[in-house]
Design a protein around this motif. Structure first.
Motif, short mmCIF file in Angstrom:
data_model
loop_
_atom_site.label_atom_id
_atom_site.label_comp_id
_atom_site.label_asym_id
_atom_site.label_seq_id
_atom_site.Cartn_x
_atom_site.Cartn_y
_atom_site.Cartn_z
N ASP A 1 40.81 40.69 49.93
CA ASP A 1 39.92 41.62 49.22
C ASP A 1 40.52 42.05 47.88
OD1 ASP A 1 38.08 41.50 51.31
OD2 ASP A 1 39.12 43.10 52.41
N THR A 2 41.80 42.41 47.91
CA THR A 2 42.45 42.86 46.67
C THR A 2 43.07 41.70 45.89
OG1 THR A 2 44.53 43.27 47.84
CG2 THR A 2 42.99 45.11 47.68
N LYS A 3 43.13 40.52 46.56
CA LYS A 3 43.77 39.33 45.98
C LYS A 3 45.19 39.64 45.53
CE LYS A 3 39.55 36.90 44.65
NZ LYS A 3 38.61 37.82 45.31
N GLN A 4 45.89 40.27 46.46
CA GLN A 4 47.28 40.67 46.20
C GLN A 4 48.11 40.43 47.45
OE1 GLN A 4 48.08 44.44 44.06
NE2 GLN A 4 49.19 45.06 45.89
N GLY A 5 49.33 39.97 47.26
CA GLY A 5 50.19 39.71 48.41
C GLY A 5 51.63 40.05 48.10
N GLU B 1 35.84 31.08 40.08
CA GLU B 1 35.27 30.31 41.20
C GLU B 1 36.34 29.49 41.93
OE1 GLU B 1 32.08 26.76 42.05
OE2 GLU B 1 31.97 27.79 40.12
N ALA B 2 37.25 28.88 41.16
CA ALA B 2 38.29 28.03 41.77
C ALA B 2 39.17 28.83 42.73
CB ALA B 2 39.14 27.40 40.68
N ILE B 3 39.52 30.06 42.35
CA ILE B 3 40.36 30.92 43.20
C ILE B 3 39.57 31.38 44.42
CG2 ILE B 3 41.57 33.15 43.29
CD1 ILE B 3 42.38 32.69 40.37
N GLU B 4 38.31 31.79 44.21
CA GLU B 4 37.46 32.23 45.32
C GLU B 4 37.29 31.10 46.35
OE1 GLU B 4 36.04 35.08 45.95
OE2 GLU B 4 35.70 36.20 44.10
N ILE C 1 55.61 41.70 44.47
CA ILE C 1 54.16 41.70 44.71
C ILE C 1 53.49 40.71 43.75
CG2 ILE C 1 52.06 43.09 44.60
CD1 ILE C 1 53.90 45.51 45.37
N VAL C 2 52.81 39.74 44.33
CA VAL C 2 52.11 38.70 43.55
C VAL C 2 50.61 38.97 43.65
CG1 VAL C 2 51.67 36.22 43.34
CG2 VAL C 2 53.95 37.04 44.01
N ALA C 3 49.93 38.99 42.51
CA ALA C 3 48.50 39.28 42.53
C ALA C 3 47.76 38.45 41.49
CB ALA C 3 48.27 40.77 42.26
N VAL C 4 46.46 38.26 41.74
CA VAL C 4 45.60 37.62 40.75
C VAL C 4 45.26 38.68 39.71
CG1 VAL C 4 43.39 36.46 40.36
CG2 VAL C 4 44.65 36.05 42.48
N ARG C 5 45.39 38.32 38.45
CA ARG C 5 45.10 39.27 37.36
C ARG C 5 43.66 39.77 37.47
NH1 ARG C 5 44.78 37.83 31.00
NH2 ARG C 5 43.12 36.55 31.86
N GLU C 6 43.42 41.02 37.14
CA GLU C 6 42.11 41.66 37.29
C GLU C 6 40.99 40.81 36.69
OE1 GLU C 6 39.96 44.19 39.21
OE2 GLU C 6 42.12 44.56 39.13
#
Length: 201
Positions: A171-175, A150-153, A139-144
């Motif tokens: 929404d959760t920025k997790q895959g 802004e760059a990720i969004e 599971i790969v996710a963006v850290r909280e």
């Protein structure tokens, strides 16, 4: 040799295709760089030259240096199966590549920066090594703390790519890296058999 940080369009023109993604400058000048770019090249390329170009194209596409790439090839050679296909699968399973495929970054170069700047977690643990090898189910996710960057969004908003071997929730920025992709599922235009022939010389 350090990692290439020069003009991307110049490299794309060398290979005759936009290997770094959409490139308006390449579309305007899609012939080889240099004084004689538009002139017809004399002579036919040797077999070695064709194989070397293919290897360089793969290295630039995935942003991997020679020693790393050779190590991946040796790993692919030792595994059972088609060496060229396994080599590309190993490249696809790198963390920076998966972050790029998920749309968290618009380019692999950007994905490498996001990983090394400690914005990504794997199975809940912070990982800042771009070459980290993912396994099916990871599971790969963006850290909280980084979810509002802004760059990720912006990258996620502009991403429309969908890959069968990856799932991602905006929404959760997790895959999830569901499974290793088959060769037909990898969109890169790389003739991996030429790379195998080059290394086996």
């Amino acid at each position: 040799m350090a990692r290439y940080t020069g003009p991307k369009t110049r490299i794309a023109r060398k290979f005759g295709e936009a290997i770094f993604g959409e490139d308006k400058a390449f579309e305007r000048r899609n012939y080889p760089p240099g004084q004689h770019g538009l002139a017809k090249r004399r002579g036919k390329k040797s077999e070695y030259a064709v194989q070397l170009m293919e290897k360089q194209k793969a290295k630039y596409t995935y942003g991997i240096l020679e020693r790393q790439f050779r190590n991946l090839f040796e790993k692919a050679s030792a595994a059972s199966g088609v060496t060229g296909e396994i080599l590309l699968q190993l490249c696809e399973a790198r963390l920076d590549n998966v972050v790029y495929r998920m749309g968290i970054a618009p380019t692999r170069r950007g994905a490498r920066q996001i990983v090394s700047h400690r914005h990504i977690t794997v199975n809940g643990e912070l990982v800042n090594v771009p070459s980290y090898h993912l396994k099916a189910g990871d599971i790969v996710a963006v850290r909280e703390k980084s979810k509002s960057l802004e760059a990720i969004e912006r990258s996620l908003a502009n991403n429309s790519s969908v890959y069968e071997w990856i799932t991602f929730n905006n929404d959760t920025k997790q895959g999830t890296f569901v499974t290793v992709p088959q060769r037909l599922q990898i969109p890169e235009n790389i003739k991996e058999q030429l790379i195998v022939e080059l290394y086996n010389k």
